[in-house]
Design a protein around this motif. Sequence first.
Motif, PDB file in Angstrom:
ATOM      1  N   MET A  70     -12.827   1.792  -7.901  1.00  0.00           N
ATOM      2  CA  MET A  70     -11.447   1.557  -8.323  1.00  0.00           C
ATOM      3  C   MET A  70     -10.476   2.642  -7.880  1.00  0.00           C
ATOM      4  SD  MET A  70     -11.699  -1.314  -9.667  1.00  0.00           S
ATOM      5  CE  MET A  70      -9.994  -1.401 -10.204  1.00  0.00           C
ATOM      6  N   GLY A  71     -10.971   3.861  -7.651  1.00  0.00           N
ATOM      7  CA  GLY A  71     -10.054   4.954  -7.306  1.00  0.00           C
ATOM      8  C   GLY A  71      -9.216   4.642  -6.080  1.00  0.00           C
ATOM      9  N   HIS A  72      -9.902   4.326  -4.972  1.00  0.00           N
ATOM     10  CA  HIS A  72      -9.193   4.024  -3.737  1.00  0.00           C
ATOM     11  C   HIS A  72      -8.386   2.734  -3.852  1.00  0.00           C
ATOM     12  CE1 HIS A  72      -8.380   3.686   0.544  1.00  0.00           C
ATOM     13  NE2 HIS A  72      -8.908   2.462   0.527  1.00  0.00           N
ATOM     14  N   SER A  73      -8.977   1.722  -4.491  1.00  0.00           N
ATOM     15  CA  SER A  73      -8.294   0.423  -4.598  1.00  0.00           C
ATOM     16  C   SER A  73      -7.001   0.528  -5.398  1.00  0.00           C
ATOM     17  CB  SER A  73      -9.217  -0.605  -5.236  1.00  0.00           C
ATOM     18  OG  SER A  73     -10.366  -0.809  -4.451  1.00  0.00           O
ATOM     19  N   LEU A  74      -7.047   1.200  -6.528  1.00  0.00           N
ATOM     20  CA  LEU A  74      -5.853   1.332  -7.358  1.00  0.00           C
ATOM     21  C   LEU A  74      -4.779   2.167  -6.667  1.00  0.00           C
ATOM     22  CD1 LEU A  74      -7.444   1.822 -10.895  1.00  0.00           C
ATOM     23  CD2 LEU A  74      -6.273  -0.204 -10.021  1.00  0.00           C
ATOM     24  N   SER A  75      -5.213   3.190  -5.900  1.00  0.00           N
ATOM     25  CA  SER A  75      -4.245   3.988  -5.148  1.00  0.00           C
ATOM     26  C   SER A  75      -3.554   3.124  -4.100  1.00  0.00           C
ATOM     27  CB  SER A  75      -4.954   5.172  -4.477  1.00  0.00           C
ATOM     28  OG  SER A  75      -5.517   6.031  -5.446  1.00  0.00           O
ATOM     29  N   SER A  76      -4.340   2.287  -3.416  1.00  0.00           N
ATOM     30  CA  SER A  76      -3.765   1.402  -2.397  1.00  0.00           C
ATOM     31  C   SER A  76      -2.820   0.386  -3.027  1.00  0.00           C
ATOM     32  CB  SER A  76      -4.882   0.684  -1.643  1.00  0.00           C
ATOM     33  OG  SER A  76      -5.726   1.612  -0.991  1.00  0.00           O
ATOM     34  N   ILE A  77      -3.213  -0.175  -4.186  1.00  0.00           N
ATOM     35  CA  ILE A  77      -2.365  -1.153  -4.880  1.00  0.00           C
ATOM     36  C   ILE A  77      -1.045  -0.516  -5.286  1.00  0.00           C
ATOM     37  CG2 ILE A  77      -2.144  -2.494  -7.011  1.00  0.00           C
ATOM     38  CD1 ILE A  77      -5.148  -3.092  -6.779  1.00  0.00           C
ATOM     39  N   ALA A  78      -1.119   0.692  -5.846  1.00  0.00           N
ATOM     40  CA  ALA A  78       0.111   1.380  -6.262  1.00  0.00           C
ATOM     41  C   ALA A  78       1.011   1.679  -5.070  1.00  0.00           C
ATOM     42  CB  ALA A  78      -0.258   2.676  -6.987  1.00  0.00           C
ATOM     43  N   LEU A  79       0.399   2.120  -3.960  1.00  0.00           N
ATOM     44  CA  LEU A  79       1.183   2.448  -2.766  1.00  0.00           C
ATOM     45  C   LEU A  79       1.874   1.225  -2.191  1.00  0.00           C
ATOM     46  CD1 LEU A  79       1.974   4.606  -0.673  1.00  0.00           C
ATOM     47  CD2 LEU A  79      -0.122   4.024   0.586  1.00  0.00           C
ATOM     48  N   LYS A  80       1.135   0.117  -2.073  1.00  0.00           N
ATOM     49  CA  LYS A  80       1.723  -1.095  -1.500  1.00  0.00           C
ATOM     50  C   LYS A  80       2.757  -1.717  -2.433  1.00  0.00           C
ATOM     51  CE  LYS A  80      -1.800  -2.323   1.816  1.00  0.00           C
ATOM     52  NZ  LYS A  80      -0.845  -2.133   2.947  1.00  0.00           N
ATOM     53  N   LEU A  85      11.029  -2.237   0.260  1.00  0.00           N
ATOM     54  CA  LEU A  85      11.412  -3.232   1.266  1.00  0.00           C
ATOM     55  C   LEU A  85      12.286  -4.322   0.664  1.00  0.00           C
ATOM     56  CD1 LEU A  85       8.003  -3.577   3.167  1.00  0.00           C
ATOM     57  CD2 LEU A  85      10.092  -2.513   4.023  1.00  0.00           C
ATOM     58  N   LEU A  86      11.985  -4.719  -0.570  1.00  0.00           N
ATOM     59  CA  LEU A  86      12.832  -5.713  -1.229  1.00  0.00           C
ATOM     60  C   LEU A  86      14.227  -5.158  -1.477  1.00  0.00           C
ATOM     61  CD1 LEU A  86      10.319  -7.242  -3.804  1.00  0.00           C
ATOM     62  CD2 LEU A  86      11.308  -8.390  -1.814  1.00  0.00           C
ATOM     63  N   ALA A  87      14.279  -3.864  -1.788  1.00  0.00           N
ATOM     64  CA  ALA A  87      15.595  -3.248  -2.009  1.00  0.00           C
ATOM     65  C   ALA A  87      16.406  -3.233  -0.721  1.00  0.00           C
ATOM     66  CB  ALA A  87      15.401  -1.828  -2.539  1.00  0.00           C
ATOM     67  N   LYS A  88      15.719  -3.121   0.440  1.00  0.00           N
ATOM     68  CA  LYS A  88      16.421  -3.139   1.741  1.00  0.00           C
ATOM     69  C   LYS A  88      16.569  -4.562   2.280  1.00  0.00           C
ATOM     70  CE  LYS A  88      14.709   1.431   3.107  1.00  0.00           C
ATOM     71  NZ  LYS A  88      13.918   2.183   4.115  1.00  0.00           N
ATOM     72  N   GLN A  89      16.132  -5.540   1.482  1.00  0.00           N
ATOM     73  CA  GLN A  89      16.217  -6.963   1.838  1.00  0.00           C
ATOM     74  C   GLN A  89      15.377  -7.298   3.070  1.00  0.00           C
ATOM     75  OE1 GLN A  89      20.381  -8.050   2.111  1.00  0.00           O
ATOM     76  NE2 GLN A  89      20.684  -7.888  -0.113  1.00  0.00           N
ATOM     77  N   GLU A  90      14.309  -6.539   3.296  1.00  0.00           N
ATOM     78  CA  GLU A  90      13.380  -6.849   4.376  1.00  0.00           C
ATOM     79  C   GLU A  90      12.247  -7.703   3.779  1.00  0.00           C
ATOM     80  OE1 GLU A  90      12.101  -3.339   6.375  1.00  0.00           O
ATOM     81  OE2 GLU A  90      14.149  -2.568   6.671  1.00  0.00           O
ATOM     82  N   TYR A  91      12.601  -8.949   3.557  1.00  0.00           N
ATOM     83  CA  TYR A  91      11.721  -9.848   2.793  1.00  0.00           C
ATOM     84  C   TYR A  91      10.404 -10.158   3.507  1.00  0.00           C
ATOM     85  CZ  TYR A  91      15.986 -10.445   0.105  1.00  0.00           C
ATOM     86  OH  TYR A  91      17.104 -10.208  -0.641  1.00  0.00           O
ATOM     87  N   GLN A  92      10.438 -10.272   4.826  1.00  0.00           N
ATOM     88  CA  GLN A  92       9.227 -10.612   5.566  1.00  0.00           C
ATOM     89  C   GLN A  92       8.185  -9.503   5.449  1.00  0.00           C
ATOM     90  OE1 GLN A  92       8.567 -13.561   6.958  1.00  0.00           O
ATOM     91  NE2 GLN A  92       6.489 -12.821   7.424  1.00  0.00           N
ATOM     92  N   LEU A  93       8.639  -8.260   5.617  1.00  0.00           N
ATOM     93  CA  LEU A  93       7.715  -7.134   5.494  1.00  0.00           C
ATOM     94  C   LEU A  93       7.227  -6.972   4.056  1.00  0.00           C
ATOM     95  CD1 LEU A  93       9.493  -4.497   7.793  1.00  0.00           C
ATOM     96  CD2 LEU A  93       7.427  -5.821   8.288  1.00  0.00           C
ATOM     97  N   ALA A  94       8.133  -7.218   3.094  1.00  0.00           N
ATOM     98  CA  ALA A  94       7.744  -7.114   1.687  1.00  0.00           C
ATOM     99  C   ALA A  94       6.682  -8.153   1.343  1.00  0.00           C
ATOM    100  CB  ALA A  94       8.968  -7.290   0.797  1.00  0.00           C
ATOM    101  N   THR A  95       6.857  -9.369   1.884  1.00  0.00           N
ATOM    102  CA  THR A  95       5.869 -10.432   1.633  1.00  0.00           C
ATOM    103  C   THR A  95       4.504 -10.048   2.186  1.00  0.00           C
ATOM    104  OG1 THR A  95       7.602 -12.127   1.718  1.00  0.00           O
ATOM    105  CG2 THR A  95       5.328 -12.852   2.049  1.00  0.00           C
ATOM    106  N   THR A  96       4.511  -9.417   3.382  1.00  0.00           N
ATOM    107  CA  THR A  96       3.250  -8.980   3.989  1.00  0.00           C
ATOM    108  C   THR A  96       2.540  -7.949   3.096  1.00  0.00           C
ATOM    109  OG1 THR A  96       4.137  -9.355   6.207  1.00  0.00           O
ATOM    110  CG2 THR A  96       2.199  -7.915   6.001  1.00  0.00           C
ATOM    111  N   GLN A  97       3.330  -7.004   2.577  1.00  0.00           N
ATOM    112  CA  GLN A  97       2.753  -5.986   1.710  1.00  0.00           C
ATOM    113  C   GLN A  97       2.192  -6.594   0.415  1.00  0.00           C
ATOM    114  OE1 GLN A  97       2.298  -2.782   2.500  1.00  0.00           O
ATOM    115  NE2 GLN A  97       3.155  -3.270   4.531  1.00  0.00           N
ATOM    116  N   LEU A  98       2.907  -7.569  -0.135  1.00  0.00           N
ATOM    117  CA  LEU A  98       2.434  -8.218  -1.368  1.00  0.00           C
ATOM    118  C   LEU A  98       1.159  -9.022  -1.117  1.00  0.00           C
ATOM    119  CD1 LEU A  98       5.836  -9.399  -2.891  1.00  0.00           C
ATOM    120  CD2 LEU A  98       4.332  -7.591  -3.751  1.00  0.00           C
ATOM    121  N   GLN A  99       1.063  -9.652   0.072  1.00  0.00           N
ATOM    122  CA  GLN A  99      -0.160 -10.383   0.405  1.00  0.00           C
ATOM    123  C   GLN A  99      -1.354  -9.443   0.535  1.00  0.00           C
ATOM    124  OE1 GLN A  99       1.037 -12.460   3.976  1.00  0.00           O
ATOM    125  NE2 GLN A  99       1.886 -14.213   2.839  1.00  0.00           N
TER     126      GLN A  99
END
Length: 359
Positions: free
Chosen positions: A183-193, A200-214
């Motif tokens: 969980m250590g690495h996974s939770l760190s990655s989840i928090a970072l993404k 990205l959503l704040a900059k309205q870069e929706y396509q990149l934000a969607t990729t990160q959420l996926q």
Amino acid sequence: MTNTPLQLEQKLAWVYLINLVFYLIPLFITPYSSWQIILILAVLVPFIYCYFWTYRCNFRSAYRPIIAMLVLATVVTPINPGSISLFTFASFFIGFFYPIRVSVFCWFGVVVLLFLLNYLNQFNNLYFPLYGTLLVLGVGMLGVAERRRYHHKLKEQQSAQEISTLATMVERERIARDLHDIMGHSLSSIALKAELAEKLLAKQEYQLATTQLQELGQIARESLSQIRHTVCDYKHKGLASCITQLCHSLRDKGIYVELIGELPKLPARAESQLGLILTELVNNILRHSSASQCSITFREQENTLFVEVKDNASASPFIEGNGLTGIRERLDSLGGHFSYNLEQGYAFTVSLPLQGATV
């Protein structure tokens, strides 16, 4: 580690009372009046009470029933020299409850008491004190031997408890390490993404934000799968470990256990179900059976595994409860069968097909 008080086991307490036959022998040799016979027999009532009182005592309070037994033996000696038997009971308890130096001092006092009683009652010879001394010292040493056996057994129990505690600590550390690694690495990655997607959503870069959420969702699913596999491994101890634990449980209850045959190699699910079935059968022996011996036999024949759990208890017909019903349901799911025989003790047989057990 806790200090267990020194206390006698009551399992064979009634059997040891057979030594009182030596107290009664003079009744068949020497003529006694009615009131003397009544008195001799009446002394046995408080003596037996003191005897079992001693079994409930520890070394701090054992002196009370021991002194009471010595008093009763002293009082009855003028009438019945068979009181030597009563003195030996007291000497055994002295040897069991007290250190050897204290015991030797007490035995010396008992021996002096025997010679004094012989003198005061003017017995014709020294048979009473000499024979009594031999028995007091001999039976007293048996008490010392029983004390040492008790301490040895106690040390074994404490060692087993320490090993069990240490194994539990090691297992907890392993679980903590595994969860940290998973969980250590996974939770760190989840928090970072999640943080990156928020920016990205704040900059309205929706396509990149969607990729990160996926990618975040993929990491979460992989982490969940890893946790499930890890938990499954924790639950599945293996048939060998299960059999070892069941044998320990039977031996702890004083049941002799014999394993016959080799443990089979089964798929994880079949092995887990077989372990649960054997646990239920052994628990029935522990809860309901008066057996002193038990055997667990593994035998393979014509692509079928036969497992028999048998004990030597006096068998009687019974109504199947939830436990045996559960065993049949588990075997049904694996294509196996369950049967039992009551001709010579309780004998339960599980048959499991080796082909198709990989379900």
